[in-house]
Design a protein around this motif. Structure first.
Motif, PDB file in Angstrom:
ATOM      1  N   LEU A   3       5.017   2.312   1.815  1.00 37.78           N
ATOM      2  CA  LEU A   3       5.085   2.540   3.255  1.00 37.78           C
ATOM      3  C   LEU A   3       4.774   1.228   3.951  1.00 37.78           C
ATOM      4  O   LEU A   3       3.714   0.639   3.733  1.00 37.78           O
ATOM      5  CB  LEU A   3       4.080   3.609   3.693  1.00 37.78           C
ATOM      6  CG  LEU A   3       3.918   3.806   5.205  1.00 37.78           C
ATOM      7  CD1 LEU A   3       5.218   4.332   5.819  1.00 37.78           C
ATOM      8  CD2 LEU A   3       2.760   4.747   5.496  1.00 37.78           C
ATOM      9  N   ILE A  26      -1.104  10.851   3.798  1.00 38.60           N
ATOM     10  CA  ILE A  26      -0.099   9.911   3.306  1.00 38.60           C
ATOM     11  C   ILE A  26      -0.461   9.594   1.861  1.00 38.60           C
ATOM     12  O   ILE A  26      -1.561   9.122   1.574  1.00 38.60           O
ATOM     13  CB  ILE A  26      -0.059   8.622   4.148  1.00 38.60           C
ATOM     14  CG1 ILE A  26       0.324   8.958   5.598  1.00 38.60           C
ATOM     15  CG2 ILE A  26       0.906   7.613   3.530  1.00 38.60           C
ATOM     16  CD1 ILE A  26       0.227   7.793   6.557  1.00 38.60           C
ATOM     17  N   ILE A  32       0.780   0.422   0.814  1.00 33.27           N
ATOM     18  CA  ILE A  32       0.843   0.699   2.246  1.00 33.27           C
ATOM     19  C   ILE A  32       0.509  -0.591   2.974  1.00 33.27           C
ATOM     20  O   ILE A  32      -0.499  -1.239   2.678  1.00 33.27           O
ATOM     21  CB  ILE A  32      -0.125   1.821   2.656  1.00 33.27           C
ATOM     22  CG1 ILE A  32       0.277   3.145   1.991  1.00 33.27           C
ATOM     23  CG2 ILE A  32      -0.151   1.975   4.180  1.00 33.27           C
ATOM     24  CD1 ILE A  32      -0.694   4.276   2.251  1.00 33.27           C
ATOM     25  N   ILE A  64      -5.470   9.046   2.956  1.00 29.21           N
ATOM     26  CA  ILE A  64      -4.500   8.064   2.481  1.00 29.21           C
ATOM     27  C   ILE A  64      -4.766   7.772   1.012  1.00 29.21           C
ATOM     28  O   ILE A  64      -5.912   7.530   0.620  1.00 29.21           O
ATOM     29  CB  ILE A  64      -4.592   6.766   3.309  1.00 29.21           C
ATOM     30  CG1 ILE A  64      -4.162   7.055   4.749  1.00 29.21           C
ATOM     31  CG2 ILE A  64      -3.759   5.653   2.688  1.00 29.21           C
ATOM     32  CD1 ILE A  64      -4.334   5.898   5.691  1.00 29.21           C
TER      33      ILE A  64
END
Length: 186
Positions: A3, A26, A32, A64
């Protein structure tokens, strides 16, 4: 997969009424990356769970999981409550490096990258929990769980297997880990 969020990209849940703010989860296999360089307002690229209401509601939680996490140039993860609700919690699980790096632009303005929970009413600030192999904070980056009102500040728990590196003061802004109540809080 990974991401990558740049140029003001936002993932957000927000409550302005009677209901609780939604949660954000997420989970990516790889990396990320959040970078707010060049965006206006500064620090706008990020993941936000916000409640802005006078109701006694619960702000959203943020969860996350990734191989690595990098927030740069004002990239933000934030769970806040402005009003009477509680801020949500932020939980981060990173198998490798979690890196938070702020910066100072040409006008000597600081953009703080980091993880924030805050409450500005009668509610409680959320907790921050980060589990990682290594953790780095630099150039004004923050992990911050604060209250600006009547509630308690949140807790910050760091479960780091190897190294923790915290360095730098930029334009008078400290890099660091803060759980505090601001002056005037009850």
């Amino acid at each position: 997969g990974s991401l990558s969020m740049t140029n003001g990209a936002v993932v957000q849940t927000k409550s302005e009424g009677e209901g609780n703010s939604g949660d954000i989860t997420i989970d990516v296999r790889d990396d990320i990356f959040l970078d707010s360089l060049g965006t206006k307002p500064k620090g706008s690229t990020g993941i936000y769970a916000t409640s802005e209401t006078e109701s006694l509601i619960q702000g959203g939680n943020i969860s996350i999981a990734a191989s690595s996490l990098s927030l740069k140039n004002g990239g933000t993860i934030s769970a806040t409550a402005f009003g009477n609700g509680n801020a949500g919690n932020v939980k981060i699980l990173v198998r490798n490096l979690a890196s938070f790096d702020g910066f100072v632009n040409e006008n000597l303005e600081n953009s703080e990258s980091g993880v924030f929970t805050a409450v500005a009413g009668v509610g409680q600030a959320g907790n921050i929990e980060i589990s990682a192999d290594s953790l780095s904070l630099s150039n004004g980056a923050l992990l911050s769980a604060v209250t600006l009102g009547e509630g308690n500040a949140g807790n910050i728990v760091l479960n780091v297997q190897r190294d923790i590196n915290i360095s730098g003061i930029i334009s008078g802004k400290e890099t660091g880990v803060f759980a505090k109540t601001d002056p005037g809080s009850i």
